[in-house]
Motif scaffolding. Structure first.
Motif, PDB file in Angstrom:
ATOM      1  N   ARG A 480       1.397  -1.196  -0.500  1.00 29.25           N
ATOM      2  CA  ARG A 480      -0.088  -0.152   0.075  1.00 29.25           C
ATOM      3  C   ARG A 480       1.056   1.176  -0.313  1.00 29.25           C
ATOM      4  NH1 ARG A 480      -0.431   2.700   4.662  1.00 29.25           N
ATOM      5  NH2 ARG A 480       0.749   1.736   6.521  1.00 29.25           N
ATOM      6  N   VAL A 481       0.667   1.891  -0.055  1.00 27.89           N
ATOM      7  CA  VAL A 481       1.109   3.007  -0.748  1.00 27.89           C
ATOM      8  C   VAL A 481       0.432   4.737   1.000  1.00 27.89           C
ATOM      9  CG1 VAL A 481       1.966   5.763  -1.254  1.00 27.89           C
ATOM     10  CG2 VAL A 481       1.340   3.453  -2.395  1.00 27.89           C
ATOM     11  N   ASP A 482       0.749   5.639   1.568  1.00 32.77           N
ATOM     12  CA  ASP A 482       0.702   5.977   2.380  1.00 32.77           C
ATOM     13  C   ASP A 482       0.251   7.797   2.253  1.00 32.77           C
ATOM     14  OD1 ASP A 482       3.129   7.349   2.757  1.00 32.77           O
ATOM     15  OD2 ASP A 482       3.549   6.408   5.041  1.00 32.77           O
ATOM     16  N   GLU A 483      -0.077   8.057   3.459  1.00 35.98           N
ATOM     17  CA  GLU A 483      -0.374   9.495   2.901  1.00 35.98           C
ATOM     18  C   GLU A 483       0.963  10.771   2.820  1.00 35.98           C
ATOM     19  OE1 GLU A 483      -1.635   7.844   5.602  1.00 35.98           O
ATOM     20  OE2 GLU A 483      -3.483   8.149   5.941  1.00 35.98           O
ATOM     21  N   ALA A 484       2.091  10.287   2.487  1.00 34.93           N
ATOM     22  CA  ALA A 484       3.314  10.291   2.785  1.00 34.93           C
ATOM     23  C   ALA A 484       3.778  10.253   1.599  1.00 34.93           C
ATOM     24  CB  ALA A 484       4.346  10.251   4.249  1.00 34.93           C
ATOM     25  N   ASP A 485       3.213   8.921   0.647  1.00 39.04           N
ATOM     26  CA  ASP A 485       3.722   9.012  -0.672  1.00 39.04           C
ATOM     27  C   ASP A 485       4.787   8.127  -0.104  1.00 39.04           C
ATOM     28  OD1 ASP A 485       3.078   8.934  -2.981  1.00 39.04           O
ATOM     29  OD2 ASP A 485       4.518  10.005  -3.734  1.00 39.04           O
ATOM     30  N   CYS A 486       5.456   6.984   0.724  1.00 36.50           N
ATOM     31  CA  CYS A 486       6.058   6.079   1.067  1.00 36.50           C
ATOM     32  C   CYS A 486       4.891   4.619   0.511  1.00 36.50           C
ATOM     33  CB  CYS A 486       6.276   6.267   2.770  1.00 36.50           C
ATOM     34  SG  CYS A 486       7.359   7.569   2.894  1.00 36.50           S
ATOM     35  N   CYS A 487       5.781   3.174   0.483  1.00 33.11           N
ATOM     36  CA  CYS A 487       5.491   2.356   0.092  1.00 33.11           C
ATOM     37  C   CYS A 487       5.317   1.632   1.616  1.00 33.11           C
ATOM     38  CB  CYS A 487       5.906   1.890  -1.367  1.00 33.11           C
ATOM     39  SG  CYS A 487       6.165   2.858  -2.450  1.00 33.11           S
ATOM     40  N   HIS A 488       4.479   0.655   1.636  1.00 34.93           N
ATOM     41  CA  HIS A 488       4.991  -0.342   2.389  1.00 34.93           C
ATOM     42  C   HIS A 488       4.188  -2.095   2.645  1.00 34.93           C
ATOM     43  CE1 HIS A 488       4.797   2.422   6.057  1.00 34.93           C
ATOM     44  NE2 HIS A 488       3.674   3.246   5.624  1.00 34.93           N
ATOM     45  N   LEU A 489       4.973  -2.511   3.079  1.00 31.25           N
ATOM     46  CA  LEU A 489       4.984  -3.914   2.782  1.00 31.25           C
ATOM     47  C   LEU A 489       4.659  -4.906   4.031  1.00 31.25           C
ATOM     48  CD1 LEU A 489       4.938  -6.750   1.008  1.00 31.25           C
ATOM     49  CD2 LEU A 489       7.972  -6.702   1.543  1.00 31.25           C
ATOM     50  N   GLU A 527      18.267  -5.371   9.829  1.00 27.26           N
ATOM     51  CA  GLU A 527      19.984  -4.459   9.027  1.00 27.26           C
ATOM     52  C   GLU A 527      19.642  -4.428   7.345  1.00 27.26           C
ATOM     53  OE1 GLU A 527      22.837  -4.435  11.266  1.00 27.26           O
ATOM     54  OE2 GLU A 527      21.446  -4.587  12.516  1.00 27.26           O
ATOM     55  N   LEU A 528      18.942  -5.025   7.469  1.00 25.02           N
ATOM     56  CA  LEU A 528      18.630  -4.819   6.023  1.00 25.02           C
ATOM     57  C   LEU A 528      18.230  -3.781   5.380  1.00 25.02           C
ATOM     58  CD1 LEU A 528      18.698  -8.620   4.138  1.00 25.02           C
ATOM     59  CD2 LEU A 528      21.188  -7.031   4.219  1.00 25.02           C
ATOM     60  N   CYS A 529      17.324  -3.733   6.511  1.00 27.40           N
ATOM     61  CA  CYS A 529      15.562  -2.213   5.388  1.00 27.40           C
ATOM     62  C   CYS A 529      16.700  -1.627   6.546  1.00 27.40           C
ATOM     63  CB  CYS A 529      14.687  -3.034   7.048  1.00 27.40           C
ATOM     64  SG  CYS A 529      13.489  -4.285   6.538  1.00 27.40           S
ATOM     65  N   GLU A 530      17.347  -1.211   7.551  1.00 28.59           N
ATOM     66  CA  GLU A 530      18.145  -0.092   7.817  1.00 28.59           C
ATOM     67  C   GLU A 530      19.070   0.406   7.174  1.00 28.59           C
ATOM     68  OE1 GLU A 530      19.239  -0.782  11.656  1.00 28.59           O
ATOM     69  OE2 GLU A 530      17.179  -0.989  12.406  1.00 28.59           O
ATOM     70  N   ARG A 531      19.540  -0.843   6.185  1.00 32.42           N
ATOM     71  CA  ARG A 531      20.263  -0.459   5.461  1.00 32.42           C
ATOM     72  C   ARG A 531      20.490  -0.057   3.956  1.00 32.42           C
ATOM     73  NH1 ARG A 531      25.132  -4.723   6.241  1.00 32.42           N
ATOM     74  NH2 ARG A 531      25.652  -3.935   9.482  1.00 32.42           N
ATOM     75  N   HIS A 532      19.189  -0.301   4.231  1.00 33.59           N
ATOM     76  CA  HIS A 532      18.518   0.779   2.891  1.00 33.59           C
ATOM     77  C   HIS A 532      17.515   2.014   2.909  1.00 33.59           C
ATOM     78  CE1 HIS A 532      19.572  -2.033  -0.492  1.00 33.59           C
ATOM     79  NE2 HIS A 532      19.183  -3.519   0.443  1.00 33.59           N
ATOM     80  N   GLY A 533      17.361   2.820   4.568  1.00 28.18           N
ATOM     81  CA  GLY A 533      16.718   3.714   4.669  1.00 28.18           C
ATOM     82  C   GLY A 533      15.242   3.318   4.965  1.00 28.18           C
ATOM     83  N   ALA A 534      14.942   1.651   5.347  1.00 28.87           N
ATOM     84  CA  ALA A 534      13.290   1.532   5.395  1.00 28.87           C
ATOM     85  C   ALA A 534      13.744   1.233   7.376  1.00 28.87           C
ATOM     86  CB  ALA A 534      13.087   0.049   4.830  1.00 28.87           C
ATOM     87  N   THR A 535      12.345   0.846   7.204  1.00 32.76           N
ATOM     88  CA  THR A 535      11.958   0.328   8.698  1.00 32.76           C
ATOM     89  C   THR A 535      10.798  -1.197   9.223  1.00 32.76           C
ATOM     90  OG1 THR A 535      10.683   1.600   8.832  1.00 32.76           O
ATOM     91  CG2 THR A 535      11.934   2.142  10.261  1.00 32.76           C
ATOM     92  N   ILE A 536      11.193  -1.773   9.560  1.00 32.31           N
ATOM     93  CA  ILE A 536      10.331  -2.988   9.823  1.00 32.31           C
ATOM     94  C   ILE A 536      10.136  -2.735  11.254  1.00 32.31           C
ATOM     95  CG2 ILE A 536      12.574  -4.594  11.035  1.00 32.31           C
ATOM     96  CD1 ILE A 536      11.057  -6.794   8.459  1.00 32.31           C
ATOM     97  N   PHE A 557       8.816   1.483   3.796  1.00 32.07           N
ATOM     98  CA  PHE A 557       9.842   2.107   2.472  1.00 32.07           C
ATOM     99  C   PHE A 557      10.479   3.886   2.694  1.00 32.07           C
ATOM    100  CE2 PHE A 557       8.050  -1.813   0.813  1.00 32.07           C
ATOM    101  CZ  PHE A 557      10.069  -2.949   0.788  1.00 32.07           C
ATOM    102  N   ALA A 558      11.684   3.854   2.782  1.00 33.02           N
ATOM    103  CA  ALA A 558      11.909   4.824   2.415  1.00 33.02           C
ATOM    104  C   ALA A 558      11.661   5.697   1.064  1.00 33.02           C
ATOM    105  CB  ALA A 558      13.183   5.600   2.466  1.00 33.02           C
ATOM    106  N   SER A 559      10.706   7.466   0.637  1.00 30.22           N
ATOM    107  CA  SER A 559      10.806   7.901   0.045  1.00 30.22           C
ATOM    108  C   SER A 559      12.451   7.841  -0.858  1.00 30.22           C
ATOM    109  CB  SER A 559       9.473   8.698   0.195  1.00 30.22           C
ATOM    110  OG  SER A 559      10.638   9.740   0.931  1.00 30.22           O
TER     111      SER A 559
END
Length: 566
Positions: A480-489, A527-536, A557-559
């Protein structure tokens, strides 16, 4: 005693360090309680004097009207003083406080003695101002007041001798002896009052120290990872920390203290262990299962200690320490695997060389092969060797704990297409039933390494399949895509809720709810998420308003703009 200056800039007195507790604001100090007692006593004496004058008048005895008026005025003065007088202990001199209380008493008793000379002896009443000056004032005030009373008694004896010349030695001797006795009483009363104030000051200091220690102890116990219960001889729990509530898992924090430990069937074994501790008067230790309101029983290590009894009749208390064996074993496993992790870097370096040789040899072999089947096999060897090389690089990155956590800008991945391909591939390999896809990012791209995305999604799907049911929709993968235009899995499953202790350590290395798991999967995902600027993260929620709750792991995911500025 070292003299100290009082807080209001007044001179030091023989009360010394006791001035601090007698300062304004200590309304409950011993001196102020004595002050109120003396005020009450003055009112009582004034009422008795007025009543005595009225009774004497009623029975027909001669009474001077001036004596009645004086008694009435004295009663009014004592009542006004009791109501409105402000006392700042101790009385330091012949000032306003002394004149408004002791001075009025001396003047009243002296005038009554003169007005009714020969009929009533008011000498015993002089003990009240003497005691008041000695107890509430400094030593100079107490002795000065006593000296005034003694002089008044001698003056009264002299006045009597002047009115009736003759042998008046008896009155003088009586006045002298009375004055001497009042001096002794004043000194003793002053020392007793000082001792009372010293004891109160010591008690206040001890109470402040005890309160400070209690606050520190409460803070330490509250932050302990071990559960703590304080139990008395009758099996009642008087205190429990949050860790005990988390370990026992049956709403311990909602129970009013104290409560009987054995009232809860799941805690019967704990109550019996506390009873054994009191009977044997020694520490006990054992491991036991403790039933939970949800999920399987928790294995707990229980240790008990007795507090020492004392001569004041305070009985011993049983302090019970609870430790979750799963967390204890996880820490032990962490220490062991940490040592192995230090060796993993060296091993990874050694793996790199054979991988490089395998990749190079397969590439050379592919140049001489003509058969398509053989070329496909060599391509598979190269692909998996490169994949294994990337895994080695990731393990090395974790082992080195690099300061720079963000990777260079990676490739752009179409999220919906990548998730669909990876999920369908995982379903074919695992033959898992009931997996639903709901992709709604409208073809948006995220900046993420495709291989890292595959590893994260496969790990989350493996975890979901381990606890999910077999019905359709038991596992749901969505974007999905949130209000801040960031994608989520999001990967949702209908498994049982995770315990609070498990949730706290979900993304920590080497922590797992299963003893056979290494506990590295979710940690590497983080670790992988943080290294791409994403959060889990994790949350327990229902996908629909009236639908069943489930466990959901999500990746935010980070925009693209945010990733470019990092």
């Amino acid at each position: 005693m070292t003299p100290l200056l009082w807080s209001r800039g007044e001179p030091a007195t023989d009360w010394g360090t006791l001035d601090s507790i007698a300062a304004p604001g200590h309304s409950g100090s011993a001196l102020e309680r004595l002050w109120r007692g003396f005020m009450t006593a003055r009112c009582f004496v004034a009422a008795v004097l007025l009543l005595l004058q009225l009774v004497t008048l009623a029975i027909g005895q001669p009474v001077r009207s001036a004596a009645i008026a004086l008694a009435f005025v004295y009663l009014a003065a004592t009542l006004m003083g009791s109501r409105f007088a402000r006392f700042h202990p101790p009385i330091r001199g012949i000032g306003g406080a002394w004149l408004a209380t002791i001075g009025i008493d001396l003047a009243t008793f002296t005038l009554l003695q003169l007005l009714q000379a020969g009929s009533v002896n008011f000498t015993p009443l002089f003990a009240l101002p003497v005691l008041m000056g000695a107890v509430l004032g400094t030593v100079s005030v107490g002795l000065g007041t006593t000296a005034m009373v003694t002089l008044l008694l001698l003056a009264d004896a002299g006045w009597a001798w002047w009115q009736q010349p003759g042998d008046s030695s008896t009155r003088f001797v009586q006045a002298a002896l009375t004055g001497t006795g009042l001096f002794v009483v004043a000194l003793l009363a002053h020392e007793l009052a000082r001792r009372l104030a010293r004891e109160e000051a010591l008690a206040l200091r001890n109470r402040s120290t005890a309160q400070m220690h209690a606050q520190v102890n409460d803070l330490v116990i509250e932050t302990l990872t071990e559960g703590v219960l304080v139990i008395d001889r009758d099996g009642r729990v008087h205190a429990a920390n949050p860790a005990a509530d988390a370990i026992l898992g049956t709403g311990l924090a909602d129970r009013p203290m104290p409560f009987v430990l054995a009232a809860q069937p799941a805690w019967q074994a704990l109550a019996e262990l506390a009873e054994q501790t009191f009977v044997r008067r020694s520490s006990q230790s054992c491991e036991m299962p403790v039933a939970q309101t949800q999920g399987a029983a928790r294995e707990v290590r229980v240790r008990t200690r007795l507090t020492p009894a004392n001569e004041h009749g305070i009985e011993s208390l049983c302090v019970m320490f609870l430790q979750d064996l799963r967390e204890l074993e996880a820490r032990i496993r962490t220490e062991k695997l940490a040592a192995m992790g230090r060796m993993s870097a060296a091993v990874a370096h050694e793996i790199r060389n054979p991988l490089a040789a395998i990749t190079q040899a397969s590439g050379l072999l592919a140049e001489d092969l003509v058969d398509p089947a053989h070329r496909k096999l060599t391509s598979m060897v190269q692909h998996n060797a490169q994949r294994l090389a990337r895994i080695v690089d990731d393990v090395l990155d974790v082992a080195r704990a690099r300061q720079q956590r963000l990777l260079p800008l990676g490739e752009m991945v179409a999220l919906d297409a990548a998730v669909r391909t990876l999920t369908e591939e995982w379903v074919r390999q695992t033959r898992q039933q009931g997996v639903l896809l709901q992709l709604s990012t409208d073809g948006r791209d995220v900046r993420f390494d495709a291989e890292h995305l595959r590893r994260i999604l496969v790990n989350l799907l493996d975890n979901a399949a381990r606890y999910a049911g077999e019905r359709d929709g038991s596992i749901q993968v969505s974007t999905r895509v949130d209000e801040a235009d960031c994608c989520h899995l999001q990967v949702w499953s209908d498994g049982a809720p995770l315990e609070a202790a498990v949730q706290r350590h979900l993304f920590e290395p080497f922590f797992s709810s299963e003893s056979r798991s290494s506990g590295l999967g979710l940690f590497l995902c983080r670790e992988l998420c943080e290294r791409h600027g994403a959060t889990i993260g994790y949350e327990r929620r229902a996908l629909a308003a009236n639908g069943p709750e489930g466990n959901e792991f999500f990746v935010a995911f980070a925009s693209a703009e945010t990733r470019l500025t990092q």
